[in-house]
Design an enzyme around this catalytic site. Structure first.
Site, PDB file in Angstrom:
ATOM      1  N   TYR A  23     -42.893  -6.857 -47.085  1.00 29.35           N
ATOM      2  CA  TYR A  23     -41.813  -5.810 -45.842  1.00 29.35           C
ATOM      3  C   TYR A  23     -41.284  -7.065 -45.516  1.00 29.35           C
ATOM      4  CZ  TYR A  23     -41.276  -4.567 -41.572  1.00 29.35           C
ATOM      5  OH  TYR A  23     -40.644  -3.516 -40.762  1.00 29.35           O
ATOM      6  N   LYS A  32     -37.363 -12.936 -38.751  1.00 27.47           N
ATOM      7  CA  LYS A  32     -37.715 -13.029 -38.287  1.00 27.47           C
ATOM      8  C   LYS A  32     -38.227 -15.016 -38.051  1.00 27.47           C
ATOM      9  CE  LYS A  32     -38.170  -9.042 -35.973  1.00 27.47           C
ATOM     10  NZ  LYS A  32     -36.598  -8.727 -34.982  1.00 27.47           N
ATOM     11  N   CYS A  43     -38.740   0.062 -29.823  1.00 32.61           N
ATOM     12  CA  CYS A  43     -38.158   0.353 -28.356  1.00 32.61           C
ATOM     13  C   CYS A  43     -37.299   0.550 -27.989  1.00 32.61           C
ATOM     14  CB  CYS A  43     -39.468  -1.080 -27.634  1.00 32.61           C
ATOM     15  SG  CYS A  43     -41.152  -1.192 -28.007  1.00 32.61           S
TER      16      CYS A  43
HETATM   17  P1  GDP Z   1     -35.544  -1.293 -32.475  1.00 43.09           P
HETATM   18  O1  GDP Z   1     -36.700  -1.788 -32.853  1.00 43.09           O
HETATM   19  O2  GDP Z   1     -36.027  -2.236 -31.225  1.00 43.09           O
HETATM   20  O3  GDP Z   1     -34.058  -2.119 -33.129  1.00 43.09           O
HETATM   21  O4  GDP Z   1     -35.676   0.248 -31.728  1.00 43.09           O
HETATM   22  P2  GDP Z   1     -35.025   1.485 -32.338  1.00 43.09           P
HETATM   23  O5  GDP Z   1     -33.858   1.277 -31.389  1.00 43.09           O
HETATM   24  O6  GDP Z   1     -35.315   1.294 -33.743  1.00 43.09           O
HETATM   25  O7  GDP Z   1     -35.929   2.447 -31.655  1.00 43.09           O
HETATM   26  C1  GDP Z   1     -37.283   3.014 -31.935  1.00 43.09           C
HETATM   27  C2  GDP Z   1     -37.758   3.970 -32.051  1.00 43.09           C
HETATM   28  O8  GDP Z   1     -37.582   4.038 -30.141  1.00 43.09           O
HETATM   29  C3  GDP Z   1     -37.072   5.414 -32.580  1.00 43.09           C
HETATM   30  O9  GDP Z   1     -38.017   6.464 -32.775  1.00 43.09           O
HETATM   31  C4  GDP Z   1     -36.057   5.770 -31.551  1.00 43.09           C
HETATM   32  O10 GDP Z   1     -35.731   7.081 -31.621  1.00 43.09           O
HETATM   33  C5  GDP Z   1     -36.610   5.905 -30.299  1.00 43.09           C
HETATM   34  N1  GDP Z   1     -35.770   5.229 -29.238  1.00 43.09           N
HETATM   35  C6  GDP Z   1     -35.056   4.416 -28.929  1.00 43.09           C
HETATM   36  N2  GDP Z   1     -33.533   4.549 -28.098  1.00 43.09           N
HETATM   37  C7  GDP Z   1     -34.527   5.230 -27.246  1.00 43.09           C
HETATM   38  C8  GDP Z   1     -34.647   6.306 -25.786  1.00 43.09           C
HETATM   39  O11 GDP Z   1     -33.551   5.656 -24.858  1.00 43.09           O
HETATM   40  N3  GDP Z   1     -35.312   7.177 -25.381  1.00 43.09           N
HETATM   41  C9  GDP Z   1     -36.484   7.427 -26.598  1.00 43.09           C
HETATM   42  N4  GDP Z   1     -37.630   7.985 -25.742  1.00 43.09           N
HETATM   43  N5  GDP Z   1     -36.665   6.821 -27.200  1.00 43.09           N
HETATM   44  C10 GDP Z   1     -35.975   6.031 -28.053  1.00 43.09           C
HETATM   45  P1  PGA Z   2     -37.056  -4.620 -35.178  1.00 45.65           P
HETATM   46  O1  PGA Z   2     -37.339  -5.060 -36.322  1.00 45.65           O
HETATM   47  O2  PGA Z   2     -37.561  -5.620 -33.906  1.00 45.65           O
HETATM   48  O3  PGA Z   2     -35.555  -3.243 -35.046  1.00 45.65           O
HETATM   49  O4  PGA Z   2     -38.086  -3.222 -34.877  1.00 45.65           O
HETATM   50  C1  PGA Z   2     -37.977  -4.981 -37.113  1.00 45.65           C
HETATM   51  C2  PGA Z   2     -39.474  -6.015 -36.765  1.00 45.65           C
HETATM   52  O5  PGA Z   2     -39.034  -6.428 -35.524  1.00 45.65           O
HETATM   53  O6  PGA Z   2     -40.054  -6.316 -37.160  1.00 45.65           O
HETATM   54 MN    MN Z   3     -36.945  -7.081 -33.984  1.00 43.29          MN
END
Ligand code: GDP
Ligand code: PGA
Ligand code: MN
Ligand code: MN
Length: 602
Positions: free
Chosen positions: A216, A225, A269
């Protein structure tokens, strides 16, 4: 077979290490990665041949592939991740520890003969720019073609990097990876080789990484990471900079004023979505520099400058669509991408929950028939797309500048159903460090374990701090003290995930988050009004641009509310959290907690 026969490099240190690993792991072949297109074609063809990859219809996604992992290998394994510092106390209470020599003995046992029947790939890579003042080199040795292909998307790698390492006789981070599934003579391979036993190990003093048993991304693409966060955070502490779990974006106002923002949210998030946001407010523009990792150094001008060490996006697939993240969709639709643990449609495309165009039938990530009536999701909640950053239409030109960009604001944020308002501003750097140090969020599918449990995730770095978290907080405090506070970024805290009484999101999120970014830059420029509360400054009535926003005034008030009783309930949790760090916790953070307590009248 020894690597020496091929005379692949004049870098003695690399050659010796590769030979040493080959002797231990006994691969059938050694392949020195060049990073060429021909190599990519051979790799992906062999992955199609072994059943790991399914090629997607080139008319839909050119040069793109679907992969499904073993169901036991879908996310980062925090309970199998170790910081093997020489002294246990340097690892701190938030990491797993084992004595480095003991760990090495144990892992040498696992690595012995572990690449039998396989090809050992040697990947020379650099995190960040090859033209950087001190390029951050690495060599990943892996027995996974999937990892090799993914590393080509996610990092700058190949012959040109190796040549530069030779010229400089450069130091590098040795990154050893094995899926841990040797093949005996005549034994057929499986589509996703891995091992029940997994170890993701960082040796901070030695600046080395040993990973075993998982394919993974977060466990196996060791530049990401393991290097760019866990090992780099140790380097950053020693050298006076910051290695953080942050997106980087460029925001341009209708008047053409440019600001650069980083944001730390825990995995899954909202970093990738915010990094590529399409503003809903007229005239504002977002360009992206990175979606996961920021390396930040104080520049000659005293400001904090950030670069993204990565070369691709490794994004959460579910929920990504034309509405939530049109820029990610455009990026992946250009092809050259790997999709892992999403559904495969009957017409050779991919699909996941939340994507437009739900198919009547597909093959789920588990290889089972899936229809809209199925009671199981088609895709794993932590399924991912892996796509080149250069394909992103809104990539900021500054991405290519080794100096990076000067940061105006740092955002912290997490997933909280209650308590935490949509946005508030820290009073100063120390208070901002307090907000980061006490960041809390519900757990997600990005790591194995229970989902939806609130935990403290300091600076969204809980799984990535390569040393004692108390010392890490102290490093943040020191960065504030030793530099000109007026030139450092302003710190804010956001929460897109607060819920109403029915459990729905109070704030529409995604493109509408541009309204929050606008308030933030207006605060920096002294334009937007704020209301002082016990936790910090929230938008004053009317200061958040809600023009054309489909939201009731009551909902907006609820999204912005600071409820003293809810915050009083946080106090004992923060107290208990801080107590974990003993004497390593900077005293000023206790002072911050006392201040919060007093302001809440608790
Ligand atoms: P990362 O892993 O921090 O990059 O998060 P992502 O941008 O890939 O988002 C992770 C999840 O959170 C996805 O399912 C998105 O649809 C959801 N998400 C991201 N931004 C928002 C937002 O502003 N509001 C809500 N409700 N969900 C969000
Ligand atoms: P994410 O990256 O922050 O976009 O979810 C991968 C991880 O943190 O495992
Ligand atoms: Mn990450
Ligand atoms: Mn992401």
């Amino acid at each position: 077979m020894t690597a020496e026969l091929q005379e692949p490099t004049t870098h003695r240190g690399i050659l010796d290490w590769v030979n040493e690993v080959a002797e231990l792991t006994q691969p059938d072949r050694i392949h020195w990665c060049t990073g060429s297109d021909e190599e990519w074609q051979e790799l992906t063809a062999s992955l199609v041949g072994s059943g790991t990859f399914t090629q997607l219809d080139p008319a839909k996604k050119p040069n793109s592939f679907h992969a499904a992992s073993d169901p036991i290998d879908v996310a980062r394994v925090e309970d199998r991740t170790y910081i093997c510092s020489v002294d246990e106390k340097d690892c701190g209470p938030t990491n797993n520890w084992m004595d480095p020599e003991e760990m090495k003995t144990l892992m040498r046992g696992l690595y012995a003969g572990c690449m039998k029947g396989r090809t050992m790939y040697v990947i020379p890579f650099v995190m960040g720019h090859l033209e950087a003042e001190s390029p951050m080199f690495g060599i990943e040795i892996t027995d996974s073609a999937y990892v090799t292909a993914s590393m080509r998307v996610m990092s700058r790698m190949g012959s040109h990097v190796l040549r530069r390492m030779e010229e400089l006789d450069a130091a590098y981070v040795p990154c050893l990876h094995s899926v841990g599934m040797p093949l005996e003579e005549g034994q057929a391979d499986v589509a996703w080789p891995c091992n029940d036993t997994k170890y993701i190990v960082q040796f901070p003093e030695e600046r080395a990484i040993w990973s075993f048993g998982s394919g993974y991304g977060g466990n196996a693409l060791l530049g990401k990471k393991c290097y760019a966060l866990r090992i780099a955070s140790v380097m950053a502490r020693d050298e006076g900079w910051l290695a953080e779990h942050m997106l980087i974006l460029k925001l341009t106002s209708p008047e053409g004023v440019v600001k650069f923002v980083t944001a730390a949210f825990p995995s899954a998030c909202g970093k990738t979505n915010l990094a590529m946001l399409e503003p809903t407010i007229p005239g504002w523009k977002v360009e992206t520099l990175g979606d996961d990792i920021a390396w930040m150094r104080i520049g000659e001008d005293g400001r904090l400058w950030a670069v993204n060490p990565e070369f691709g996006f490794f994004g959460v697939a579910p929920g990504t669509n034309e509405h939530t993240n049109p820029n990610a969709m455009k990026t992946i639709n250009k092809g050259n991408s790997v999709f892992t643990n999403v559904a495969l449609t009957d017409d050779g495309d991919i699909w996941w929950e939340g994507l437009e165009g739900m198919p009547d039938h597909a093959t789920s990530w588990k290889g089972e028939d899936w229809t809209p009536d199925s009671d199981q999701p088609s895709s794993h909640p932590n399924s991912r797309y892996c796509t080149p950053i250069k394909q992103c239409d809104i990539l900021a030109p500054e991405y290519d500048d080794p100096r990076g960009v000067p940061i105006d604001a740092i955002l912290f944020g997490g997933r909280r159903k209650t308590t935490v308002p949509l946005v508030f501003e820290a009073r100063d750097w120390t208070h901002g460090t307090f907000l980061g140090a006490t960041l809390s969020s519900e757990t997600t599918a990005a790591a194995t374990g229970q989902v939806g449990v609130v935990r403290r995730d300091p600076m969204a770095m809980l799984p990535f701090i390569g040393y004692h978290a108390g010392d890490y907080f102290n490093h943040w405090i020191t960065m504030g003290k030793e530099n000109d506070a007026a030139k450092l970024p302003k710190i804010f805290y956001v929460n897109w995930f607060r819920r109403d009484d029915e459990g729905g999101f109070l704030w529409p999120g995604f493109g509408e988050n541009s309204r929050v970014l606008k308030w933030i830059v207006e605060r920096i420029d002294g334009q937007a009004a704020a209301k002082e509360t016990p936790i910090g400054h929230v938008p004053a009535d009317g200061s958040l641009d809600v023009d054309g926003l489909d939201m009731t005034p009551e909902a907006l008030e609820a999204a912005l509310a600071v409820d003293a009783e809810e915050w009083k309930a946080e106090l004992p949790q923060i107290q208990e959290w801080f107590e974990k760090f003993g004497d390593n916790l900077p005293a000023v953070l206790w002072t911050e907690l006392d201040g919060l307590r007093t302001r809440l009248g608790a």
